[in-house]
Motif scaffolding. Structure first.
Motif, PDB file in Angstrom:
ATOM      1  N   ALA A  13      35.002  29.714  38.934  1.00 59.20           N
ATOM      2  CA  ALA A  13      36.058  30.771  37.985  1.00 59.20           C
ATOM      3  C   ALA A  13      35.959  32.069  38.733  1.00 59.20           C
ATOM      4  O   ALA A  13      34.834  32.407  39.253  1.00 59.20           O
ATOM      5  CB  ALA A  13      35.506  30.863  36.514  1.00 59.20           C
ATOM      6  N   PHE A  14      36.948  32.675  39.016  1.00 64.59           N
ATOM      7  CA  PHE A  14      37.408  33.806  39.554  1.00 64.59           C
ATOM      8  C   PHE A  14      37.911  34.755  38.740  1.00 64.59           C
ATOM      9  O   PHE A  14      38.583  34.235  37.778  1.00 64.59           O
ATOM     10  CB  PHE A  14      38.085  33.404  40.728  1.00 64.59           C
ATOM     11  CG  PHE A  14      37.664  32.952  41.950  1.00 64.59           C
ATOM     12  CD1 PHE A  14      37.513  31.590  41.850  1.00 64.59           C
ATOM     13  CD2 PHE A  14      37.267  33.611  42.963  1.00 64.59           C
ATOM     14  CE1 PHE A  14      36.750  30.785  42.860  1.00 64.59           C
ATOM     15  CE2 PHE A  14      36.874  32.860  44.165  1.00 64.59           C
ATOM     16  CZ  PHE A  14      36.733  31.514  44.217  1.00 64.59           C
ATOM     17  N   ALA A  15      37.396  36.094  39.093  1.00 58.23           N
ATOM     18  CA  ALA A  15      38.505  37.483  38.424  1.00 58.23           C
ATOM     19  C   ALA A  15      39.655  37.368  39.448  1.00 58.23           C
ATOM     20  O   ALA A  15      39.252  37.448  40.597  1.00 58.23           O
ATOM     21  CB  ALA A  15      37.708  38.381  38.419  1.00 58.23           C
TER      22      ALA A  15
ATOM     23  N   PRO B 225      46.736  37.147  31.599  1.00 56.84           N
ATOM     24  CA  PRO B 225      46.778  35.697  31.560  1.00 56.84           C
ATOM     25  C   PRO B 225      48.365  35.400  31.569  1.00 56.84           C
ATOM     26  O   PRO B 225      48.680  34.271  32.184  1.00 56.84           O
ATOM     27  CB  PRO B 225      45.996  35.426  30.188  1.00 56.84           C
ATOM     28  CG  PRO B 225      45.122  36.422  29.911  1.00 56.84           C
ATOM     29  CD  PRO B 225      45.672  37.427  30.541  1.00 56.84           C
TER      30      PRO B 225
ATOM     31  N   TYR C  83      37.084  39.458  31.595  1.00 56.52           N
ATOM     32  CA  TYR C  83      38.137  39.604  32.233  1.00 56.52           C
ATOM     33  C   TYR C  83      38.790  37.843  32.233  1.00 56.52           C
ATOM     34  O   TYR C  83      37.998  36.963  31.981  1.00 56.52           O
ATOM     35  CB  TYR C  83      37.911  39.859  33.680  1.00 56.52           C
ATOM     36  CG  TYR C  83      36.632  38.909  34.155  1.00 56.52           C
ATOM     37  CD1 TYR C  83      37.285  37.614  35.059  1.00 56.52           C
ATOM     38  CD2 TYR C  83      35.782  39.253  34.159  1.00 56.52           C
ATOM     39  CE1 TYR C  83      36.349  36.826  35.477  1.00 56.52           C
ATOM     40  CE2 TYR C  83      34.636  38.161  34.648  1.00 56.52           C
ATOM     41  CZ  TYR C  83      34.896  37.010  35.464  1.00 56.52           C
ATOM     42  OH  TYR C  83      34.146  36.126  35.911  1.00 56.52           O
ATOM     43  N   PRO C  84      40.106  37.945  32.492  1.00 52.34           N
ATOM     44  CA  PRO C  84      40.570  36.571  32.483  1.00 52.34           C
ATOM     45  C   PRO C  84      40.075  35.644  33.771  1.00 52.34           C
ATOM     46  O   PRO C  84      39.791  36.150  34.591  1.00 52.34           O
ATOM     47  CB  PRO C  84      42.131  36.708  32.497  1.00 52.34           C
ATOM     48  CG  PRO C  84      42.488  38.148  32.411  1.00 52.34           C
ATOM     49  CD  PRO C  84      41.282  38.804  32.582  1.00 52.34           C
ATOM     50  N   ALA C  85      39.698  34.377  33.268  1.00 52.01           N
ATOM     51  CA  ALA C  85      39.330  33.528  34.368  1.00 52.01           C
ATOM     52  C   ALA C  85      40.454  32.939  34.887  1.00 52.01           C
ATOM     53  O   ALA C  85      41.040  32.143  34.280  1.00 52.01           O
ATOM     54  CB  ALA C  85      38.238  32.607  33.677  1.00 52.01           C
TER      55      ALA C  85
ATOM     56  N   TYR D  93      35.717  23.862  38.172  1.00 50.02           N
ATOM     57  CA  TYR D  93      36.223  24.698  39.380  1.00 50.02           C
ATOM     58  C   TYR D  93      35.537  25.875  39.098  1.00 50.02           C
ATOM     59  O   TYR D  93      35.243  26.520  38.059  1.00 50.02           O
ATOM     60  CB  TYR D  93      37.623  24.849  39.399  1.00 50.02           C
ATOM     61  CG  TYR D  93      38.216  25.536  38.208  1.00 50.02           C
ATOM     62  CD1 TYR D  93      38.320  26.892  38.300  1.00 50.02           C
ATOM     63  CD2 TYR D  93      38.631  24.830  36.953  1.00 50.02           C
ATOM     64  CE1 TYR D  93      38.855  27.523  37.187  1.00 50.02           C
ATOM     65  CE2 TYR D  93      39.276  25.379  36.019  1.00 50.02           C
ATOM     66  CZ  TYR D  93      39.232  26.797  36.081  1.00 50.02           C
ATOM     67  OH  TYR D  93      39.678  27.462  34.742  1.00 50.02           O
TER      68      TYR D  93
ATOM     69  N   GLN E 248      30.724  40.244  40.542  1.00 48.81           N
ATOM     70  CA  GLN E 248      31.314  38.774  40.175  1.00 48.81           C
ATOM     71  C   GLN E 248      31.977  38.532  41.292  1.00 48.81           C
ATOM     72  O   GLN E 248      32.563  39.271  42.241  1.00 48.81           O
ATOM     73  CB  GLN E 248      31.997  38.782  38.900  1.00 48.81           C
ATOM     74  CG  GLN E 248      33.107  39.469  38.968  1.00 48.81           C
ATOM     75  CD  GLN E 248      33.318  39.964  37.573  1.00 48.81           C
ATOM     76  OE1 GLN E 248      32.772  40.382  36.897  1.00 48.81           O
ATOM     77  NE2 GLN E 248      35.089  40.386  37.186  1.00 48.81           N
TER      78      GLN E 248
ATOM     79  N   GLU F  80      33.003  53.784  36.342  1.00 52.23           N
ATOM     80  CA  GLU F  80      31.938  53.039  36.205  1.00 52.23           C
ATOM     81  C   GLU F  80      31.511  52.566  37.522  1.00 52.23           C
ATOM     82  O   GLU F  80      31.818  52.378  38.556  1.00 52.23           O
ATOM     83  CB  GLU F  80      32.691  51.681  35.487  1.00 52.23           C
ATOM     84  CG  GLU F  80      33.604  51.894  34.284  1.00 52.23           C
ATOM     85  CD  GLU F  80      33.918  50.938  33.869  1.00 52.23           C
ATOM     86  OE1 GLU F  80      33.892  49.788  34.331  1.00 52.23           O
ATOM     87  OE2 GLU F  80      34.694  50.998  32.493  1.00 52.23           O
TER      88      GLU F  80
ATOM     89  N   GLN G 226      30.225  41.194  32.263  1.00 50.66           N
ATOM     90  CA  GLN G 226      30.566  40.073  33.274  1.00 50.66           C
ATOM     91  C   GLN G 226      31.761  39.063  32.621  1.00 50.66           C
ATOM     92  O   GLN G 226      32.299  38.177  33.760  1.00 50.66           O
ATOM     93  CB  GLN G 226      29.364  39.224  33.541  1.00 50.66           C
ATOM     94  CG  GLN G 226      28.517  40.182  34.096  1.00 50.66           C
ATOM     95  CD  GLN G 226      27.881  39.706  35.714  1.00 50.66           C
ATOM     96  OE1 GLN G 226      28.495  38.700  36.141  1.00 50.66           O
ATOM     97  NE2 GLN G 226      27.125  40.631  36.367  1.00 50.66           N
TER      98      GLN G 226
ATOM     99  N   PHE H   4      42.908  44.060  36.615  1.00 49.94           N
ATOM    100  CA  PHE H   4      42.761  42.762  36.194  1.00 49.94           C
ATOM    101  C   PHE H   4      44.168  42.170  36.119  1.00 49.94           C
ATOM    102  O   PHE H   4      44.987  43.023  35.254  1.00 49.94           O
ATOM    103  CB  PHE H   4      42.041  42.126  35.212  1.00 49.94           C
ATOM    104  CG  PHE H   4      40.514  42.568  35.464  1.00 49.94           C
ATOM    105  CD1 PHE H   4      39.811  41.578  36.377  1.00 49.94           C
ATOM    106  CD2 PHE H   4      39.720  43.263  34.811  1.00 49.94           C
ATOM    107  CE1 PHE H   4      38.573  41.775  36.628  1.00 49.94           C
ATOM    108  CE2 PHE H   4      38.305  43.623  34.962  1.00 49.94           C
ATOM    109  CZ  PHE H   4      37.682  42.818  36.104  1.00 49.94           C
ATOM    110  N   VAL H   5      44.746  41.072  36.586  1.00 50.79           N
ATOM    111  CA  VAL H   5      45.973  40.445  36.251  1.00 50.79           C
ATOM    112  C   VAL H   5      45.806  39.716  34.887  1.00 50.79           C
ATOM    113  O   VAL H   5      44.738  39.188  34.638  1.00 50.79           O
ATOM    114  CB  VAL H   5      46.193  39.256  37.393  1.00 50.79           C
ATOM    115  CG1 VAL H   5      47.314  38.236  36.934  1.00 50.79           C
ATOM    116  CG2 VAL H   5      46.174  39.727  38.654  1.00 50.79           C
TER     117      VAL H   5
ATOM    118  N   SER I 261      32.571  47.557  30.854  1.00 49.37           N
ATOM    119  CA  SER I 261      32.933  45.997  31.021  1.00 49.37           C
ATOM    120  C   SER I 261      31.880  45.492  31.051  1.00 49.37           C
ATOM    121  O   SER I 261      30.829  45.579  31.763  1.00 49.37           O
ATOM    122  CB  SER I 261      33.768  46.187  32.271  1.00 49.37           C
ATOM    123  OG  SER I 261      33.095  46.309  33.529  1.00 49.37           O
TER     124      SER I 261
END
Lengths: 231, 231
Positions: B10-12, B52, A8-10, B8, B92, B36, A5, B49-50, A3
Motif C-alpha cells: 500500500a502506498f500513499a 479516491p 490517507y487513501p491507499a 500488494y 510512510q 506539521e 499513518q 493527497f490524491v 494526521s
DNA sequence: TCAATAGTGTCTGTAAGACAGTATTGT
DNA sequence: ACAATACTGTCTTACAGACACTATTGA
C-alpha cells in the motif's frame, strides 16, 4: 487534528514498461499476454507492483530484467509519466509509473521464465491492438517521446550495440520515424557533430560496398541544431 | 494463486505543485511553510493527497485552486514526473506525482484560506533553501523543464494574460533564462512564425516609446526551428 | 528636442537539403 | 566489369545573430 499513518487513501503503485527494440529494420515493442482477470488473455505492457524497499527506477529495471531474461540490457531507461485514472483498473485504485526502455536487439523470450508469456510485436501492429488497461495510451505516448527525442539527442545509439556504423544509426531513425533519410546528409550531420561519435578505428564489411567506419557513442548526447523529422 | 485486493504493498499518492509566475520581472515559485512534522516550519512545495475519486490531473488542479485561492488560474499545467524513493517521507511510503504550473501574475495568498501559509519566493532564492522532502530536486527538474520548453513551444504565453505584447514575452524569456535577448531578432522570430501570435488590433502605450502591438496566443504551439538558449 | 521603446532592413556566417561525384568493397 | 554501399564536395536556400536605421510615442 494531526494526521496519522492511516488517514490517507491507499493506492497500489505499479511500473509498466514500454520496451522498444529493432528487429529486422522494424520497431518492435515487448508485450505480454495477461493470464488473469481483468483483461485475461489480452495483450498488455509488461509491468508489476513496486516493492516496499525499492525506488521507482529500481522497480522498472527489475521488471525489465525479469521480463526480458537479459541481465544487463544496456540501452536506455527513462521515466515516461504516471497514469492514475480512478477506473483504469477495475479491481482497485492503481497508479502506474510508465517507463520507456530502449534496447539493442534482444533474444526471444525464454520459455520457463517470467518472460515466457512475453513476445515482440511490431509497433505498427501493437498500436491497433486492444491493449489492457490504458496501455494503448501509454504506448502512444512512449512512441511520440521516442520519436521526439531522436531529433535532439543521441538516443538512437541505445538501439545499437556498443559498436555501430552510421548506417546502423540511420536505420534506427528510419524505422522509428517511418520514412527514409538522405544517407549522405545524415552522415555529414552525425559525423560533423563534435563528440557525438568516436571512431573505433575498425571497419565493417557487410556484403558488397565500401566498408563502413565503426563508431562508439561519444560524450556528446545532444544534437544542436536538431535533426528535423519532417522530410 | 490468484491475486486478491490486498496482496500488494500500500502506498500513499500525493501531487506536488511547482507553480511558477513572474513578479517584477523575476521568476517566482509558490512555497508553503509546513505546519506539521516532518520538516515542520520548513518551506515546501504545495501539494496534497490524491483523493479516491479523482484522477491525477484533477488532483493537481484542485490543489492549485486551493493553494492560490484563484479559481481559474489559466496558464498551463503539465505533469513533470513521479518521485518515489522509499525514504523520501519518513512516515510512510509515499509516491508523489509532481506537476509544473505556469501562471500569469497572481495575487498574494489570502489569509484565512488554505493558501494562508503560502508565499511567493524568487526561484533564485528558493533553490538555495533546504526544502522539505525531495522538493529541491523537484524544483530543479521543474526549472529545467520550463527553460527547455521555452526553446521550442509557446509556453511563455502561459505567463502572460490573454493579451500581451512581444516585449512581455521577451521579458518572460529573459527572466527564465537569466540573460538578455536581442529585442529586434526576438521580435522578428516570433512575429515571423505563422499562427503563433494573433494581432488583436489594439496597441498598448506604456510611458515613452512607440506603442506596442497587442497580441493573443495563436493556434501554433511549437517553434520550428527553436530559439536557442545559448546567447 | 530628446530619450525611449517598437519595429524593419541588411549583412554575414552556418547549416540543412538536394544531388553529383569519388572511394572501396563483394560478386 | 558491375552493382552496391560509404563517403566527400558543391550549390542553393533558410535563418540566426549582429546591428544600422526608421517609426512613434511621453516628457
Amino acid at each position: 487534528m494531526p494526521s496519522t499513518q492511516t488517514d490517507y487513501p491507499a493506492f497500489a503503485v505499479t511500473v509498466d514498461l514500454v520496451v522498444f527494440t529493432l528487429r529486422g529494420g522494424e520497431l518492435n515493442v515487448l508485450l505480454v499476454t495477461r493470464g488473469e482477470a481483468p483483461f485475461a488473455g489480452q495483450p498488455a505492457l509488461p509491468g508489476g507492483f513496486v516493492q516496499p524497499s525499492e525506488n521507482l527506477d529500481a522497480a522498472a529495471r527489475r521488471e525489465l530484467t525479469e521480463e526480458t531474461s537479459v541481465h544487463e540490457v544496456g540501452g536506455h531507461l527513462e521515466q515516461l509519466g504516471s497514469y492514475g485514472d480512478p477506473d483504469r483498473d477495475p479491481r482497485q485504485r492503481v497508479v502506474t509509473v510508465a517507463y520507456l526502455a530502449l534496447a539493442p536487439d534482444l533474444p526471444e523470450p525464454v520459455a520457463g521464465t517470467d518472460a515466457a508469456a512475453a513476445f515482440w510485436l511490431p509497433v505498427a501492429k501493437a498500436i491497433e491492438l486492444p491493449l489492457a488497461f490504458d496501455h494503448a495510451q501509454i504506448l502512444a505516448d512512449a512512441l511520440e517521446r521516442a520519436r521526439a527525442k531522436l531529433e535532439y539527442t543521441n538516443l538512437a545509439t541505445a538501439f545499437c550495440p556498443a559498436e555501430f556504423t552510421v548506417s546502423d544509426l540511420r536505420e534506427v531513425y528510419e524505422a522509428i520515424w517511418g520514412h527514409p533519410l538522405d544517407p549522405r546528409n545524415f552522415h555529414r550531420k552525425l559525423t560533423g557533430t563534435a563528440g557525438l561519435l568516436i571512431d573505433s578505428g575498425k571497419v565493417r564489411r557487410d556484403g558488397p560496398g565500401r566498408p563502413a567506419t565503426v563508431f562508439r557513442a561519444g560524450p556528446t548526447t545532444t544534437l544542436n541544431p536538431p535533426i528535423t523529422r519532417e522530410p
